[in-house]
Write a protein that holds these residues in place. Structure first.
Motif, PDB file in Angstrom:
ATOM      1  N   GLY A 169       0.564  -1.421  -0.006  1.00 50.19           N
ATOM      2  CA  GLY A 169      -0.122  -0.226  -0.054  1.00 50.19           C
ATOM      3  C   GLY A 169       0.780   1.307   0.075  1.00 50.19           C
ATOM      4  N   ALA A 170       2.137   1.103   0.420  1.00 53.16           N
ATOM      5  CA  ALA A 170       3.057   2.391   0.644  1.00 53.16           C
ATOM      6  C   ALA A 170       3.287   2.979  -0.825  1.00 53.16           C
ATOM      7  N   CYS A 171       3.337   2.160  -1.660  1.00 60.84           N
ATOM      8  CA  CYS A 171       3.648   2.406  -3.097  1.00 60.84           C
ATOM      9  C   CYS A 171       2.888   1.600  -4.101  1.00 60.84           C
ATOM     10  N   LYS A 172       3.048   2.074  -5.327  1.00 62.20           N
ATOM     11  CA  LYS A 172       2.349   1.400  -6.279  1.00 62.20           C
ATOM     12  C   LYS A 172       3.629   1.207  -7.700  1.00 62.20           C
ATOM     13  N   ASN A 173       3.410   0.029  -8.537  1.00 59.09           N
ATOM     14  CA  ASN A 173       4.322  -0.136  -9.620  1.00 59.09           C
ATOM     15  C   ASN A 173       4.542   1.073 -10.412  1.00 59.09           C
ATOM     16  N   ALA A 174       3.613   1.933 -10.729  1.00 60.47           N
ATOM     17  CA  ALA A 174       3.866   2.786 -11.478  1.00 60.47           C
ATOM     18  C   ALA A 174       4.273   4.341 -10.826  1.00 60.47           C
ATOM     19  N   ASP A 175       4.476   4.290  -9.651  1.00 57.23           N
ATOM     20  CA  ASP A 175       4.651   5.620  -8.850  1.00 57.23           C
ATOM     21  C   ASP A 175       5.987   6.103  -9.544  1.00 57.23           C
ATOM     22  N   PRO A 176       6.146   7.264  -9.519  1.00 57.81           N
ATOM     23  CA  PRO A 176       7.160   7.983 -10.205  1.00 57.81           C
ATOM     24  C   PRO A 176       8.564   7.552  -9.449  1.00 57.81           C
ATOM     25  N   GLY A 177       8.546   7.289  -8.412  1.00 55.71           N
ATOM     26  CA  GLY A 177       9.768   7.026  -7.743  1.00 55.71           C
ATOM     27  C   GLY A 177      10.188   5.510  -7.772  1.00 55.71           C
ATOM     28  N   ILE A 178       9.237   4.642  -8.389  1.00 58.30           N
ATOM     29  CA  ILE A 178       9.658   3.207  -8.657  1.00 58.30           C
ATOM     30  C   ILE A 178       9.562   3.000 -10.089  1.00 58.30           C
ATOM     31  N   LYS A 179       8.678   3.517 -11.141  1.00 58.17           N
ATOM     32  CA  LYS A 179       9.184   3.663 -12.472  1.00 58.17           C
ATOM     33  C   LYS A 179       9.747   4.502 -12.828  1.00 58.17           C
ATOM     34  N   TYR A 180      11.053   4.436 -13.220  1.00 60.22           N
ATOM     35  CA  TYR A 180      11.767   5.568 -13.321  1.00 60.22           C
ATOM     36  C   TYR A 180      13.385   5.289 -14.051  1.00 60.22           C
TER      37      TYR A 180
END
Length: 202
Positions: A169-180
């Protein structure tokens, strides 16, 4: 993996073996909280305001941010038996990138964690996360290496840690800090925002 001594254990795939679907990347992450269900036999006491942290048992080859979170153990539970479920986690550290050869890089050999001085006393889980970004230009390319320690915080802190998040829940796979794409030309490293909530400094 829940540990008493602060050593970050990294997942590896044996050379020459067929590569399984990675359990450390979306959508197949098994346990993004503490890596597995093993518990340490004891709990380490740390005073609020003190430095602690995780030390990798080998060089962290994949570039990406190091993060640290804490979660207060609820009443009636202990750090040795509680798994960290619910919206209970707050971030206490995030590693900022630098620019090297016109691309982002992180010197992740240690994950230092200062226990905020306003942290209320009690038992906590201390969670370290290294987000490997070498394949993060594609969806589900980021890899998550996590471990937890069991700690008892002492002191007279009366702060209210937050914002609180859950894992998952803290992050999702398309969040800008993860998909970059960390290898894209960049001049200002502050354009990269690490995954998860802002740091609680206490």
């Amino acid at each position: 993996m829940k540990i008493l001594i602060c050593v970050l254990t990294l997942a590896v795939v044996a050379q020459g073996a067929p590569a399984p679907e990675p359990h450390y990347a979306f959508p197949n992450i098994i346990d993004i909280r503490c890596n597995n269900k093993n518990f340490a036999k004891g709990t380490t006491t740390i005073a609020a305001g003190s430095m602690t942290g995780f030390q990798a048992d080998q060089a962290i080859f994949y570039s990406g941010p190091a993060l640290a979170y804490m979660a207060k153990v609820p009443a009636g539970k202990t750090a040795a038996t509680w798994g960290g479920s619910g919206q209970v986690w707050f971030k206490i550290y995030e590693e900022k990138p630098t620019v090297s050869n016109n691309a982002l890089s992180w010197p992740s050999y240690k994950i230092p964690s200062k226990i905020p001085v306003a942290t209320p006393s009690g038992e906590y889980l201390l969670r370290a996360e290294h987000t490997a970004m070498h394949l993060a230009n594609q969806l589900n390319g980021a890899q998550f290496y996590v471990s937890c320690a069991q700690i008892t915080v002492t002191g007279s802190g009366a702060g209210t840690p937050g914002p609180l998040v859950s894992f998952f829940g803290a992050c999702k796979n398309a969040d800008p800090g993860i998909k970059y794409n960390i290898n894209a030309p960049v001049k200002n490293p502050t354009n990269y925002v690490p995954p998860g909530p802002p740091v609680w400094t206490g």
